[in-house]
Scaffold this motif. Structure first.
Motif, mmCIF file in Angstrom:
data_model
loop_
_atom_site.group_PDB
_atom_site.id
_atom_site.type_symbol
_atom_site.label_atom_id
_atom_site.label_comp_id
_atom_site.label_asym_id
_atom_site.label_seq_id
_atom_site.Cartn_x
_atom_site.Cartn_y
_atom_site.Cartn_z
ATOM 1 N N GLU A 128 -2.706 -6.638 36.363
ATOM 2 C CA GLU A 128 -4.102 -6.683 36.510
ATOM 3 C C GLU A 128 -4.737 -5.096 36.192
ATOM 4 O OE1 GLU A 128 -7.811 -8.457 36.605
ATOM 5 O OE2 GLU A 128 -5.979 -9.061 36.035
ATOM 6 N N GLY A 129 -4.226 -4.115 36.810
ATOM 7 C CA GLY A 129 -4.866 -2.763 36.799
ATOM 8 C C GLY A 129 -5.050 -2.362 35.377
ATOM 9 N N ILE A 130 -3.757 -2.612 34.834
ATOM 10 C CA ILE A 130 -3.710 -2.305 33.209
ATOM 11 C C ILE A 130 -4.562 -2.774 32.379
ATOM 12 C CG2 ILE A 130 -2.191 -2.210 31.315
ATOM 13 C CD1 ILE A 130 0.089 -1.288 33.078
ATOM 14 N N ARG A 131 -4.883 -4.107 32.747
ATOM 15 C CA ARG A 131 -5.768 -4.967 32.077
ATOM 16 C C ARG A 131 -7.091 -4.565 32.222
ATOM 17 N NH1 ARG A 131 -9.829 -8.061 32.470
ATOM 18 N NH2 ARG A 131 -9.577 -8.145 34.730
ATOM 19 N N ARG A 132 -7.713 -4.187 33.398
ATOM 20 C CA ARG A 132 -8.874 -3.728 33.784
ATOM 21 C C ARG A 132 -9.137 -2.216 32.893
ATOM 22 N NH1 ARG A 132 -7.865 -5.573 39.180
ATOM 23 N NH2 ARG A 132 -7.444 -3.499 39.806
ATOM 24 N N PHE A 133 -8.203 -1.503 33.081
ATOM 25 C CA PHE A 133 -8.350 -0.207 32.467
ATOM 26 C C PHE A 133 -8.394 -0.229 31.021
ATOM 27 C CE2 PHE A 133 -5.954 2.950 29.921
ATOM 28 C CZ PHE A 133 -6.846 4.324 30.094
ATOM 29 N N VAL A 134 -7.683 -1.321 30.304
ATOM 30 C CA VAL A 134 -8.002 -1.314 28.791
ATOM 31 C C VAL A 134 -9.123 -1.975 28.372
ATOM 32 C CG1 VAL A 134 -6.876 -2.716 26.841
ATOM 33 C CG2 VAL A 134 -5.092 -1.205 28.345
ATOM 34 N N THR A 135 -9.626 -2.961 29.322
ATOM 35 C CA THR A 135 -10.801 -3.500 29.073
ATOM 36 C C THR A 135 -12.018 -2.602 29.231
ATOM 37 O OG1 THR A 135 -10.030 -5.723 29.992
ATOM 38 C CG2 THR A 135 -12.358 -5.332 29.817
ATOM 39 N N GLY A 136 -11.912 -1.710 30.180
ATOM 40 C CA GLY A 136 -12.811 -0.743 30.285
ATOM 41 C C GLY A 136 -13.135 0.139 29.297
ATOM 42 N N VAL A 137 -11.985 0.749 28.798
ATOM 43 C CA VAL A 137 -11.902 1.728 27.563
ATOM 44 C C VAL A 137 -12.458 1.072 26.368
ATOM 45 C CG1 VAL A 137 -10.500 2.932 26.027
ATOM 46 C CG2 VAL A 137 -9.840 2.960 28.656
ATOM 47 N N LEU A 138 -12.171 -0.102 26.163
ATOM 48 C CA LEU A 138 -12.667 -0.826 24.969
ATOM 49 C C LEU A 138 -14.184 -1.262 25.101
ATOM 50 C CD1 LEU A 138 -9.683 -3.396 24.185
ATOM 51 C CD2 LEU A 138 -10.098 -1.086 23.334
ATOM 52 N N HIS A 139 -14.755 -1.624 26.435
ATOM 53 C CA HIS A 139 -16.008 -1.645 26.494
ATOM 54 C C HIS A 139 -16.823 -0.080 26.462
ATOM 55 C CE1 HIS A 139 -17.000 -5.824 27.865
ATOM 56 N NE2 HIS A 139 -15.778 -5.945 27.995
ATOM 57 N N ALA A 140 -16.250 0.750 26.709
ATOM 58 C CA ALA A 140 -16.785 2.274 26.916
ATOM 59 C C ALA A 140 -16.870 2.497 25.173
ATOM 60 C CB ALA A 140 -16.201 2.963 27.469
ATOM 61 N N VAL A 141 -15.844 2.484 24.468
ATOM 62 C CA VAL A 141 -15.936 2.637 23.141
ATOM 63 C C VAL A 141 -16.907 1.660 22.380
ATOM 64 C CG1 VAL A 141 -14.486 2.469 20.923
ATOM 65 C CG2 VAL A 141 -13.210 3.161 23.061
ATOM 66 N N ASP A 142 -17.007 0.511 22.804
ATOM 67 C CA ASP A 142 -18.185 -0.460 22.201
ATOM 68 C C ASP A 142 -19.353 0.156 22.443
ATOM 69 O OD1 ASP A 142 -18.830 -2.930 20.744
ATOM 70 O OD2 ASP A 142 -19.395 -3.647 22.469
ATOM 71 N N ARG A 143 -19.611 0.654 23.512
ATOM 72 C CA ARG A 143 -21.044 0.999 23.919
ATOM 73 C C ARG A 143 -21.492 2.407 23.345
ATOM 74 N NH1 ARG A 143 -19.468 -0.439 29.105
ATOM 75 N NH2 ARG A 143 -19.028 1.569 29.562
ATOM 76 N N HIS A 144 -20.327 3.480 23.112
ATOM 77 C CA HIS A 144 -20.659 4.691 22.909
ATOM 78 C C HIS A 144 -20.056 5.113 21.413
ATOM 79 C CE1 HIS A 144 -21.937 5.686 27.082
ATOM 80 N NE2 HIS A 144 -20.705 5.108 27.482
ATOM 81 N N GLY A 145 -19.336 4.250 21.047
ATOM 82 C CA GLY A 145 -19.109 4.600 19.590
ATOM 83 C C GLY A 145 -18.025 5.566 19.335
ATOM 84 N N PHE A 146 -17.651 6.113 18.107
ATOM 85 C CA PHE A 146 -16.660 7.199 17.886
ATOM 86 C C PHE A 146 -17.351 8.339 17.643
ATOM 87 C CE2 PHE A 146 -14.927 3.015 17.012
ATOM 88 C CZ PHE A 146 -13.631 3.063 17.173
ATOM 89 N N ALA A 147 -16.543 9.448 18.297
ATOM 90 C CA ALA A 147 -17.145 10.877 18.209
ATOM 91 C C ALA A 147 -16.996 11.328 16.671
ATOM 92 C CB ALA A 147 -16.256 11.862 18.811
ATOM 93 N N ASP A 148 -18.081 12.104 16.208
ATOM 94 C CA ASP A 148 -18.064 12.601 14.911
ATOM 95 C C ASP A 148 -17.060 13.774 14.603
ATOM 96 O OD1 ASP A 148 -18.647 13.546 12.440
ATOM 97 O OD2 ASP A 148 -20.917 13.520 12.893
#
Length: 465
Positions: A128-148
């Motif tokens: 469950e901890g790994i699932r939460r970590f991966v979910t959190g990273v993906l949500h953060a990427v979705d919000r902030h996008g990819f660095a130039d």
């Protein structure tokens, strides 16, 4: 980003089948490569074991090679969202790379599907901890996008990160070919590799063989690199009747050039000193006539690779003019004695940096120290085979790397150590780079879309030359 993710609590609950899910299989393959496996062998073995449709096998393949080709770029994009990278399990990092690769490079893959399955794999393989970590990273990427990538200030670091090639290799390329050519090479190596085959003249004239390829559903254009090569535009050669019967073999166009430079004659005794798996051995053998004494002796260190040479010779129907032996080429002089061969091919072990399009993991696995060690092995092999060449015989040295220290420097050092040898211009059927200033021929990955290759030819002088 056009597609928004589900909330953290709304992740899919459906189990992912490890045997039928292309993303699950891709992560497993990439894990194996990270542990030292070869991408092509690991992928082929996994696809053989998995139960994937043709479409899913294609997606799995695209993910595997795409992640390897863009690994440093993907890690640059991930870095802002992973606070303690040392604590992230290797497979979890690989999983995140696969997600970002699909988001950035695969336009036809829905973002929702990428995230849902990535999160499910994290849950299923981890906890469950790994699932939460991966979910959190993906949500953060979705919000902030990819660095130039343009924000990377140092030009060389930006180049290295953009094309995902470690800095030492970028620096070595710049020393050899300059800035502009380096950029062209780097831009080319992450493009898909062309599929090519070599016709087998031992089984008939070109015009007699081509209709059989058509009947097998293959479409092609003539190679602009090799006289015996065809670039396949449609169809899959492996497993077709022309392949099974030895009319063709799968080989990169550049890899056909060393034998063109060697130009074996029908009655020659030829040594292929570093022969496995036998592509060049069979190319040599196809030009020989056993009734005139033509024969090729093919060496490899390992018994299972000797068996591969023999199997290739049988499939290509040239086994009657091939002898495969398990032998370290550095012991050639003791085994064969002086002046045993008319022609010798040393397609030497090398760093393989000309193959980055087909084997992208090489850029991370090899080091400059490896290259320097390989140079010593290359020179040792050349030193060992030199006495076995007849006077006026031809020795061809080739590599599938683009590094000067394994190519130009080796050729120069060999001639310096062996005054009874002289460099002669490499000639090819299509007269490649005839205006070059060197006797050797270097093919870079961006030149023709084929593998990077180095081909150098020497002639052993007569005593009165």
């Amino acid at each position: 980003m056009a597609t928004k993710l589900k909330s953290q609590s709304d992740h899919v609950s459906k189990q992912v089948n490890a045997e039928t899910n292309p993303r699950f299989v891709a992560v497993s393959v990439l894990e194996n490569v990270a542990k030292g496996g070869y991408s092509n062998l690991s992928l082929n073995a996994s696809l053989d074991d998995a139960q994937l449709s043709a479409v899913d096998a294609g997606l799995c393949t695209e993910i595997v090679y795409g992640v390897l080709q863009h690994q440093m770029t993907l890690d640059f994009w991930l870095k802002p969202f992973i606070k303690q990278p040392a604590k992230v399990k290797p497979w979890v990092l690989i999983l995140l790379r696969t997600a970002l690769f699909q988001m950035q490079y695969l336009d036809k893959v829905p973002t929702r599907a990428v995230f849902d399955e990535t999160i499910q794999i994290a849950k299923q393989r981890g906890h469950e901890g790994i699932r939460r970590f991966v979910t959190g990273v993906l949500h953060a990427v979705d919000r902030h996008g990819f660095a130039d990538l343009a924000t990377i200030k140092d030009p060389l670091t930006r180049l290295s990160t953009t094309y995902s090639v470690p800095m030492p290799w970028v620096q070595q390329m710049r020393k050899t070919v300059g800035d502009d050519k380096t950029k062209q090479i780097l831009a080319s190596i992450n493009q898909p590799a062309f599929q090519s085959v070599r016709l087998n003249p031992a089984l008939g004239e070109r015009q007699a063989l081509l209709p059989q390829l058509t009947a097998a559903g293959l479409k092609w254009t003539d190679s602009e690199v090799s006289g015996e090569g065809l670039r396949i535009n449609a169809g899959h050669p492996a497993g077709t009747p022309p392949f099974n019967e030895g009319l063709i073999t799968i080989q990169d166009e550049s890899a056909m050039l060393p034998v063109e430079a060697l130009a074996p004659q029908p009655g020659d005794a030829v040594l292929d000193a570093c022969a496995a798996p036998g592509g060049k051995t069979t190319q040599i053998a196809a030009r020989l006539n056993p009734s005139q004494g033509g024969h090729v002796t093919a060496l490899d260190l390992h018994a299972h690779k000797v068996a591969l040479i023999e199997a290739n010779a049988r499939r290509m129907q040239v086994a009657d003019r091939v002898t495969a032996e398990q032998l370290d080429a550095r012991k050639a002089a003791q085994q064969f004695g002086d002046e045993a061969f008319d022609r010798i091919l040393v397609d030497a072990p090398c760093s393989g940096l000309g193959l980055l399009r087909r084997k992208p993991e090489i850029r991370y696995a090899k080091t400059l120290a490896d290259s320097k060690q390989l140079q010593q092995i290359q020179l040792a092999i050349l030193d060992a085979v030199a006495p076995t060449l007849k006077k006026n015989g031809i020795l061809v040295y080739s590599t599938c790397t683009i590094l000067k220290q394994e190519n130009d420097d080796v050729a120069t050092a060999f001639v310096k150590a062996h005054p009874d040898f002289e460099l002669v211009p490499v000639k090819t059927v299509h007269h490649l780079k005839e205006n070059r200033s060197t006797p050797w021929l270097t093919i870079y990955p961006d030149d023709f879309g084929s593998d990077g290759f180095f081909v150098c030819a020497f002639r052993k002088r007569h005593d009165n030359d």
